[in-house]
Design a protein around this motif. Structure first.
Motif, PDB file in Angstrom:
ATOM      1  N   ILE A 164      73.709 -41.300  24.313  1.00 30.63           N
ATOM      2  CA  ILE A 164      73.236 -41.843  23.044  1.00 30.63           C
ATOM      3  C   ILE A 164      72.698 -43.269  23.192  1.00 30.63           C
ATOM      4  O   ILE A 164      71.968 -43.745  22.330  1.00 30.63           O
ATOM      5  CB  ILE A 164      74.333 -41.800  21.954  1.00 30.63           C
ATOM      6  CG1 ILE A 164      75.594 -42.533  22.426  1.00 30.63           C
ATOM      7  CG2 ILE A 164      74.663 -40.354  21.595  1.00 30.63           C
ATOM      8  CD1 ILE A 164      76.690 -42.613  21.363  1.00 30.63           C
ATOM      9  N   ALA A 165      73.049 -43.918  24.296  1.00 34.57           N
ATOM     10  CA  ALA A 165      72.527 -45.272  24.543  1.00 34.57           C
ATOM     11  C   ALA A 165      72.884 -45.682  25.965  1.00 34.57           C
ATOM     12  O   ALA A 165      73.735 -45.068  26.613  1.00 34.57           O
ATOM     13  CB  ALA A 165      73.097 -46.277  23.550  1.00 34.57           C
ATOM     14  N   VAL A 166      72.227 -46.725  26.431  1.00 35.56           N
ATOM     15  CA  VAL A 166      72.497 -47.271  27.751  1.00 35.56           C
ATOM     16  C   VAL A 166      72.665 -48.783  27.611  1.00 35.56           C
ATOM     17  O   VAL A 166      71.996 -49.430  26.803  1.00 35.56           O
ATOM     18  CB  VAL A 166      71.369 -46.907  28.747  1.00 35.56           C
ATOM     19  CG1 VAL A 166      70.040 -47.493  28.319  1.00 35.56           C
ATOM     20  CG2 VAL A 166      71.711 -47.351  30.145  1.00 35.56           C
ATOM     21  N   VAL A 167      73.612 -49.335  28.384  1.00 33.85           N
ATOM     22  CA  VAL A 167      73.909 -50.769  28.339  1.00 33.85           C
ATOM     23  C   VAL A 167      73.831 -51.321  29.751  1.00 33.85           C
ATOM     24  O   VAL A 167      74.450 -50.778  30.672  1.00 33.85           O
ATOM     25  CB  VAL A 167      75.315 -51.039  27.766  1.00 33.85           C
ATOM     26  CG1 VAL A 167      75.619 -52.535  27.771  1.00 33.85           C
ATOM     27  CG2 VAL A 167      75.456 -50.465  26.359  1.00 33.85           C
ATOM     28  N   GLY A 168      73.073 -52.390  29.911  1.00 31.30           N
ATOM     29  CA  GLY A 168      72.965 -53.043  31.212  1.00 31.30           C
ATOM     30  C   GLY A 168      73.134 -54.538  31.062  1.00 31.30           C
ATOM     31  O   GLY A 168      73.925 -55.015  30.238  1.00 31.30           O
ATOM     32  N   ASN A 169      72.343 -55.281  31.835  1.00 28.18           N
ATOM     33  CA  ASN A 169      72.517 -56.736  31.836  1.00 28.18           C
ATOM     34  C   ASN A 169      72.020 -57.415  30.563  1.00 28.18           C
ATOM     35  O   ASN A 169      72.119 -58.623  30.422  1.00 28.18           O
ATOM     36  CB  ASN A 169      71.847 -57.365  33.059  1.00 28.18           C
ATOM     37  CG  ASN A 169      70.345 -57.108  33.102  1.00 28.18           C
ATOM     38  OD1 ASN A 169      69.750 -56.600  32.158  1.00 28.18           O
ATOM     39  ND2 ASN A 169      69.726 -57.450  34.218  1.00 28.18           N
ATOM     40  N   GLU A 170      71.483 -56.617  29.624  1.00 24.97           N
ATOM     41  CA  GLU A 170      71.067 -57.182  28.340  1.00 24.97           C
ATOM     42  C   GLU A 170      72.183 -57.179  27.314  1.00 24.97           C
ATOM     43  O   GLU A 170      72.032 -57.767  26.237  1.00 24.97           O
ATOM     44  CB  GLU A 170      69.872 -56.384  27.782  1.00 24.97           C
ATOM     45  CG  GLU A 170      70.220 -55.139  26.973  1.00 24.97           C
ATOM     46  CD  GLU A 170      70.960 -54.041  27.732  1.00 24.97           C
ATOM     47  OE1 GLU A 170      71.540 -53.166  27.057  1.00 24.97           O
ATOM     48  OE2 GLU A 170      70.962 -54.044  28.985  1.00 24.97           O
ATOM     49  N   THR A 197      66.647 -42.710  20.539  1.00 24.39           N
ATOM     50  CA  THR A 197      67.059 -41.694  21.507  1.00 24.39           C
ATOM     51  C   THR A 197      67.217 -40.339  20.820  1.00 24.39           C
ATOM     52  O   THR A 197      66.793 -39.304  21.342  1.00 24.39           O
ATOM     53  CB  THR A 197      68.380 -42.101  22.185  1.00 24.39           C
ATOM     54  OG1 THR A 197      68.175 -43.303  22.923  1.00 24.39           O
ATOM     55  CG2 THR A 197      68.873 -41.016  23.137  1.00 24.39           C
ATOM     56  N   ALA A 198      67.830 -40.334  19.637  1.00 24.77           N
ATOM     57  CA  ALA A 198      68.002 -39.089  18.890  1.00 24.77           C
ATOM     58  C   ALA A 198      66.646 -38.479  18.522  1.00 24.77           C
ATOM     59  O   ALA A 198      66.440 -37.266  18.652  1.00 24.77           O
ATOM     60  CB  ALA A 198      68.828 -39.337  17.633  1.00 24.77           C
ATOM     61  N   VAL A 199      65.708 -39.323  18.089  1.00 26.31           N
ATOM     62  CA  VAL A 199      64.367 -38.843  17.745  1.00 26.31           C
ATOM     63  C   VAL A 199      63.671 -38.271  18.970  1.00 26.31           C
ATOM     64  O   VAL A 199      63.067 -37.192  18.931  1.00 26.31           O
ATOM     65  CB  VAL A 199      63.532 -39.994  17.144  1.00 26.31           C
ATOM     66  CG1 VAL A 199      62.062 -39.583  17.004  1.00 26.31           C
ATOM     67  CG2 VAL A 199      64.087 -40.403  15.785  1.00 26.31           C
ATOM     68  N   CYS A 200      63.788 -38.992  20.091  1.00 26.28           N
ATOM     69  CA  CYS A 200      63.111 -38.577  21.325  1.00 26.28           C
ATOM     70  C   CYS A 200      63.643 -37.237  21.821  1.00 26.28           C
ATOM     71  O   CYS A 200      62.882 -36.341  22.188  1.00 26.28           O
ATOM     72  CB  CYS A 200      63.301 -39.657  22.388  1.00 26.28           C
ATOM     73  SG  CYS A 200      62.276 -39.430  23.856  1.00 26.28           S
ATOM     74  N   ASN A 201      64.972 -37.085  21.816  1.00 24.53           N
ATOM     75  CA  ASN A 201      65.575 -35.854  22.302  1.00 24.53           C
ATOM     76  C   ASN A 201      65.194 -34.645  21.443  1.00 24.53           C
ATOM     77  O   ASN A 201      65.158 -33.515  21.931  1.00 24.53           O
ATOM     78  CB  ASN A 201      67.093 -35.990  22.348  1.00 24.53           C
ATOM     79  CG  ASN A 201      67.561 -36.931  23.442  1.00 24.53           C
ATOM     80  OD1 ASN A 201      66.802 -37.286  24.333  1.00 24.53           O
ATOM     81  ND2 ASN A 201      68.805 -37.351  23.357  1.00 24.53           N
ATOM     82  N   THR A 220      54.948 -41.817  28.999  1.00 25.27           N
ATOM     83  CA  THR A 220      56.086 -41.660  28.102  1.00 25.27           C
ATOM     84  C   THR A 220      55.634 -41.640  26.642  1.00 25.27           C
ATOM     85  O   THR A 220      54.487 -41.956  26.322  1.00 25.27           O
ATOM     86  CB  THR A 220      57.123 -42.779  28.323  1.00 25.27           C
ATOM     87  OG1 THR A 220      58.342 -42.430  27.663  1.00 25.27           O
ATOM     88  CG2 THR A 220      56.638 -44.123  27.778  1.00 25.27           C
ATOM     89  N   CYS A 221      56.556 -41.254  25.762  1.00 26.52           N
ATOM     90  CA  CYS A 221      56.289 -41.254  24.321  1.00 26.52           C
ATOM     91  C   CYS A 221      56.431 -42.679  23.781  1.00 26.52           C
ATOM     92  O   CYS A 221      56.759 -43.612  24.514  1.00 26.52           O
ATOM     93  CB  CYS A 221      57.265 -40.321  23.615  1.00 26.52           C
ATOM     94  SG  CYS A 221      58.987 -40.652  24.059  1.00 26.52           S
ATOM     95  N   GLU A 222      56.241 -42.835  22.473  1.00 24.22           N
ATOM     96  CA  GLU A 222      56.314 -44.167  21.860  1.00 24.22           C
ATOM     97  C   GLU A 222      57.723 -44.723  21.792  1.00 24.22           C
ATOM     98  O   GLU A 222      57.927 -45.919  21.534  1.00 24.22           O
ATOM     99  CB  GLU A 222      55.714 -44.142  20.448  1.00 24.22           C
ATOM    100  CG  GLU A 222      56.544 -43.406  19.395  1.00 24.22           C
ATOM    101  CD  GLU A 222      56.217 -41.930  19.296  1.00 24.22           C
ATOM    102  OE1 GLU A 222      56.555 -41.336  18.259  1.00 24.22           O
ATOM    103  OE2 GLU A 222      55.628 -41.370  20.251  1.00 24.22           O
ATOM    104  N   CYS A 223      58.741 -43.874  22.047  1.00 24.23           N
ATOM    105  CA  CYS A 223      60.131 -44.288  21.865  1.00 24.23           C
ATOM    106  C   CYS A 223      60.510 -45.469  22.757  1.00 24.23           C
ATOM    107  O   CYS A 223      61.219 -46.383  22.337  1.00 24.23           O
ATOM    108  CB  CYS A 223      61.061 -43.113  22.114  1.00 24.23           C
ATOM    109  SG  CYS A 223      60.820 -41.759  20.955  1.00 24.23           S
ATOM    110  N   TYR A 224      60.038 -45.460  24.001  1.00 26.77           N
ATOM    111  CA  TYR A 224      60.361 -46.559  24.909  1.00 26.77           C
ATOM    112  C   TYR A 224      59.833 -47.877  24.369  1.00 26.77           C
ATOM    113  O   TYR A 224      60.556 -48.889  24.327  1.00 26.77           O
ATOM    114  CB  TYR A 224      59.790 -46.299  26.301  1.00 26.77           C
ATOM    115  CG  TYR A 224      59.876 -47.517  27.195  1.00 26.77           C
ATOM    116  CD1 TYR A 224      61.100 -47.968  27.667  1.00 26.77           C
ATOM    117  CD2 TYR A 224      58.732 -48.241  27.526  1.00 26.77           C
ATOM    118  CE1 TYR A 224      61.193 -49.105  28.452  1.00 26.77           C
ATOM    119  CE2 TYR A 224      58.806 -49.370  28.322  1.00 26.77           C
ATOM    120  CZ  TYR A 224      60.048 -49.804  28.779  1.00 26.77           C
ATOM    121  OH  TYR A 224      60.134 -50.942  29.543  1.00 26.77           O
ATOM    122  N   ALA A 225      58.580 -47.899  23.919  1.00 25.13           N
ATOM    123  CA  ALA A 225      57.974 -49.144  23.425  1.00 25.13           C
ATOM    124  C   ALA A 225      58.680 -49.641  22.170  1.00 25.13           C
ATOM    125  O   ALA A 225      58.865 -50.859  21.999  1.00 25.13           O
ATOM    126  CB  ALA A 225      56.485 -48.931  23.145  1.00 25.13           C
TER     127      ALA A 225
END
Length: 239
Positions: A71-77, A139-143, A218-223
């Protein structure tokens, strides 16, 4: 280049006012985050918040029959442990290390006290939470609406934004669990991207050869997600 032992490799910690950061510094504990480690499980009371520096954490929701979806990813941000300052204390999702590395952790009580007593900390963490909600929603929309190779492009790009370098070590099974598809689907999507010259894919190693090409495919979701993170990160710099 800063080393993984520097807490300010995490963008939230770097955005703290210096007085707050110096107050936190003796309490920040460096931790190793090996691939596959569960930092928390569904329903458990969280004892610490985690601030990854070189690791990437996947937030997963698992169904009763054992299926899972990222449902989400967490990194150095960001921070793993939003329920701690939002009042929940626990969450129905799992937090699993999907790219090995290191990070720092802070006791739950310390984070809650800082959130309550420092307006700057509260604003910083709420800005991050807004960005995280955007990521979960998109993420939900993209999936639901986009084809698998578009989803995989988004998935790869979001990890590149949180890694140093252009190589990911991931098994097919792990990618399939994250995206919520069959292993064969991952193989098919990866081979399409490899045939297009965008990635090199072999035995769990993915090397991105053409980032611009991934962004075009990729789709617009990333942007949408990246723009929101960038916008809110700029706001944290004015704290």
């Amino acid at each position: 280049m800063a080393d993984a032992g520097d807490p300010r490799m995490n963008q939230l910690l770097a955005a703290l006012p210096d007085a707050v950061f110096q107050r936190w510094l003796p309490q920040l504990e460096r931790v190793e985050m090996p691939l596959g480690q569960a930092l928390y499980e569904s329903g458990m009371t969280l004892s610490h918040a985690y601030f990854p520096t070189t690791a990437i954490i996947s937030l997963l929701y698992a169904t009763e029959d054992g299926a899972s979806n990222e449902i989400a990813v967490v990194g150095n941000e960001g921070i793993l442990g939003v329920p701690l300052f939002m009042g929940g204390g626990s969450t129905p999702s799992r937090g699993v290390v999907q790219s090995a590395g290191v990070g720092f952790r802070l006791k739950a009580q310390t984070l809650r006290e800082e959130f309550t007593n420092s307006a700057a900390v509260m604003r910083l963490l709420l800005l991050y939470t807004q960005a995280l909600i955007t990521q979960m929603t998109q993420t939900a929309v993209c999936n639901r609406h986009h084809v698998l190779d578009q989803q995989m492009c988004r998935w790869l790009l979001m990890r590149l934004d949180r890694l140093q370098g252009d190589e990911l070590v991931m098994t097919q099974d792990l990618i399939a669990n994250m995206i919520g598809v069959r292993r064969e689907g991952v193989t098919e999507a990866a081979l399409k991207l490899q045939s297009a010259g965008l990635i090199s894919y072999s035995r769990g190693h993915i090397t991105v050869l053409d980032r611009r090409g991934l962004e075009r495919r990729t789709c617009e979701c990333y942007a949408v997600v990246k723009k929101e993170y960038d916008r809110l990160l700029l706001k944290t710099m004015t704290l």
